[in-house]
Design a protein around this motif. Structure first.
Motif, mmCIF file in Angstrom:
data_model
loop_
_atom_site.group_PDB
_atom_site.id
_atom_site.type_symbol
_atom_site.label_atom_id
_atom_site.label_comp_id
_atom_site.label_asym_id
_atom_site.label_seq_id
_atom_site.Cartn_x
_atom_site.Cartn_y
_atom_site.Cartn_z
ATOM 1 N N LEU A 31 -6.642 5.181 7.199
ATOM 2 C CA LEU A 31 -5.669 5.532 7.268
ATOM 3 C C LEU A 31 -5.689 4.587 5.744
ATOM 4 O O LEU A 31 -4.846 5.708 4.848
ATOM 5 C CB LEU A 31 -4.356 4.920 8.110
ATOM 6 C CG LEU A 31 -3.930 6.196 8.768
ATOM 7 C CD1 LEU A 31 -2.957 6.401 9.977
ATOM 8 C CD2 LEU A 31 -4.020 7.640 8.889
ATOM 9 N N LEU A 32 -5.753 3.195 5.421
ATOM 10 C CA LEU A 32 -5.431 3.124 4.475
ATOM 11 C C LEU A 32 -6.618 2.734 3.783
ATOM 12 O O LEU A 32 -7.067 2.443 2.022
ATOM 13 C CB LEU A 32 -5.613 1.123 4.479
ATOM 14 C CG LEU A 32 -3.406 0.774 5.170
ATOM 15 C CD1 LEU A 32 -3.266 -0.717 5.842
ATOM 16 C CD2 LEU A 32 -2.361 1.500 4.757
ATOM 17 N N GLU A 84 0.466 -0.761 -0.189
ATOM 18 C CA GLU A 84 0.013 0.284 0.021
ATOM 19 C C GLU A 84 0.727 1.428 0.049
ATOM 20 O O GLU A 84 0.776 2.310 -0.918
ATOM 21 C CB GLU A 84 -0.861 -0.196 1.784
ATOM 22 C CG GLU A 84 -2.001 -0.681 1.322
ATOM 23 C CD GLU A 84 -3.366 -0.209 0.735
ATOM 24 O OE1 GLU A 84 -3.158 0.511 0.400
ATOM 25 O OE2 GLU A 84 -3.789 -1.030 0.135
ATOM 26 N N LEU A 85 1.646 1.636 0.681
ATOM 27 C CA LEU A 85 2.832 2.553 0.786
ATOM 28 C C LEU A 85 2.973 2.711 -0.279
ATOM 29 O O LEU A 85 3.765 3.858 -0.407
ATOM 30 C CB LEU A 85 3.371 3.056 2.557
ATOM 31 C CG LEU A 85 3.125 2.783 3.818
ATOM 32 C CD1 LEU A 85 1.436 2.478 3.613
ATOM 33 C CD2 LEU A 85 3.490 2.962 4.813
ATOM 34 N N GLU A 96 1.246 10.433 7.076
ATOM 35 C CA GLU A 96 0.549 9.773 8.018
ATOM 36 C C GLU A 96 0.203 8.180 7.953
ATOM 37 O O GLU A 96 0.124 7.578 8.545
ATOM 38 C CB GLU A 96 -1.137 10.461 7.651
ATOM 39 C CG GLU A 96 -1.501 11.787 8.481
ATOM 40 C CD GLU A 96 -0.805 11.060 9.677
ATOM 41 O OE1 GLU A 96 -1.998 11.461 10.492
ATOM 42 O OE2 GLU A 96 0.086 12.857 9.978
ATOM 43 N N LYS A 97 0.219 7.994 7.228
ATOM 44 C CA LYS A 97 0.339 6.368 6.311
ATOM 45 C C LYS A 97 1.041 5.456 6.684
ATOM 46 O O LYS A 97 1.117 4.519 6.978
ATOM 47 C CB LYS A 97 0.425 5.842 4.630
ATOM 48 C CG LYS A 97 -1.409 6.326 4.533
ATOM 49 C CD LYS A 97 -1.575 6.333 2.352
ATOM 50 C CE LYS A 97 -2.856 6.381 2.300
ATOM 51 N NZ LYS A 97 -3.683 6.511 2.299
ATOM 52 N N TYR A 98 2.248 6.418 6.385
ATOM 53 C CA TYR A 98 3.749 5.724 7.320
ATOM 54 C C TYR A 98 3.792 6.447 8.980
ATOM 55 O O TYR A 98 4.725 4.970 9.561
ATOM 56 C CB TYR A 98 4.820 6.761 7.057
ATOM 57 C CG TYR A 98 5.568 5.977 5.388
ATOM 58 C CD1 TYR A 98 6.771 4.570 5.362
ATOM 59 C CD2 TYR A 98 5.244 6.105 4.588
ATOM 60 C CE1 TYR A 98 6.941 4.089 4.322
ATOM 61 C CE2 TYR A 98 5.675 5.604 3.173
ATOM 62 C CZ TYR A 98 5.781 4.610 3.192
ATOM 63 O OH TYR A 98 6.734 4.095 2.744
ATOM 64 N N LYS A 128 -5.419 2.107 11.783
ATOM 65 C CA LYS A 128 -5.388 1.454 10.129
ATOM 66 C C LYS A 128 -6.393 0.945 9.699
ATOM 67 O O LYS A 128 -6.618 1.812 7.785
ATOM 68 C CB LYS A 128 -4.864 -0.045 10.225
ATOM 69 C CG LYS A 128 -4.928 -0.796 8.841
ATOM 70 C CD LYS A 128 -4.830 -2.640 9.207
ATOM 71 C CE LYS A 128 -4.396 -3.161 8.155
ATOM 72 N NZ LYS A 128 -5.039 -4.577 8.454
#
Length: 346
Positions: A323-324, A174-175, A278-280, A320
């Motif tokens: 954010l995802l 995803e990242l 933010e995702k990290y 999670k």
């Protein structure tokens, strides 16, 4: 004493009596024990100061000590940190930086935060040895194996370690589809690893044990997550995510970070990096959750590592889904019914 005496001699001093040494333990370190050592110089009234770092037991599971020393020396040659004065089996002696270590509240000071942002950009641009790719994923997978080997079956279940390899793979996929500028990252940018000269207002980043090439978004996320901690409180292991920076604060930091080289960044670029950061935070929660869990078995420093790990894993699971699943900019510091912080879109 042999090492300190040799260092003193190299610096032009003579230590005749061990009683002339002043030893000051420095609090807040969670991997090593750190001491300030002072002794009188030939000039009456003047004190020589060095920093002695005693390596924590069992922490070699987290990093290669020889590689860390090479990083330390290379960063020093770039003029970015203290000089290495001596090494011994269980530690080393470093140049004492005449600056103060920041406090938890300093990270929220707009002026100091701006200085940190600019210094981070400079740090990320360092040309260091090593492969210029993300190292976090391989490191986390290694740590999952270490944690499983140390934990009881009950703990493996409670902390969700059985499914963590799959979680990491999903997260990596995803990242890696988003913002992926790679830079030399510190990876542990809590306030205790940042020093400031009060006169010049210059920032020095110290302690490079976890440093490696990684996505810069990961390092920025680490710094923001550390704003939830106060390692000098009565409960240093407790994290308060209501202190996680608001959207405006994160945007200001990243705007300064991107603009520190003289070119004003566009709003689109700022927001792109804000979303990636933010995702990290999710990768940060897993990374430090595993660190806390392993540390609870291998490190003897007085710190509730296991409870710290529980909070990091809990924050990962709470944030999670939002954010995802959403491309929106997300915050981690809103509270539901005054209880545990949950994620929400803003």
């Amino acid at each position: 004493m042999e090492v300190i005496t040799a260092v003193a001699s190299d610096l032009g001093d003579v230590i005749d009596d061990v009683n002339t040494l002043q030893v000051i333990p420095l609090k807040g370190a969670m991997t090593n024990e750190v001491f300030q050592i002072n002794w009188p110089t030939k000039n009456d009234g003047d004190l020589r100061k060095v920093l002695v770092r005693l390596y924590g037991e069992g922490v070699d599971v987290f990093f290669d000590r020889d590689e860390e020393i090479r990083t330390f020396e290379c960063i020093s040659k770039h003029g970015q940190g203290p000089r290495l004065l001596a090494r011994f089996t269980t530690g080393r002696v470093e140049e004492f930086i005449h600056a103060r270590t920041l406090s938890a509240s300093d990270l929220r000071d707009p002026e100091i935060s701006s200085l940190i942002a600019s210094k981070m950009r400079e740090f990320h641009k360092l040309h260091m040895p090593g492969t210029k790719k993300a190292h976090i994923w391989q490191r986390m997978r290694k740590w999952v194996g270490e944690a499983k080997s140390l934990c009881s079956p009950k703990e493996i279940k409670n902390f969700g370690l059985d499914n963590l390899d799959e979680e990491i793979s999903i997260l990596e996929k995803e990242l890696c589809e988003g913002y992926q500028e790679i830079g030399f990252c510190h990876n542990d940018l809590q306030y205790g690893n940042i020093m400031m000269d009060e006169e010049t207002r210059s920032i020095t980043i110290i302690d490079y044990e976890y440093a490696s090439y990684n996505p810069i978004a990961y390092d920025l996320a680490n710094h923001f997550c550390e704003m939830a901690a106060d390692y000098h409180s009565d409960t240093p292991h407790v994290l308060d995510y209501s202190k996680y920076p608001e959207l405006e604060e994160r945007q200001r930091f990243i705007r300064t970070y991107l603009g520190s080289e003289g070119k004003k960044p566009s709003n689109a670029k700022v927001n792109q990096l804000v979303i990636a950061v933010e995702k990290y935070t999710l990768a940060n929660h897993i990374f430090w959750g595993l660190w806390g869990l392993i540390s609870s078995y291998v490190n003897k420093i007085d710190f509730d590592y296991k409870e710290y790990a529980r909070q990091r894993f809990q924050q990962y699971r709470l944030t999670k889904p939002t954010l995802l699943d959403s491309p929106s900019i997300v915050t981690q510091n809103e509270t539901v019914n005054g209880s545990l912080p949950l994620a929400s879109c803003v």
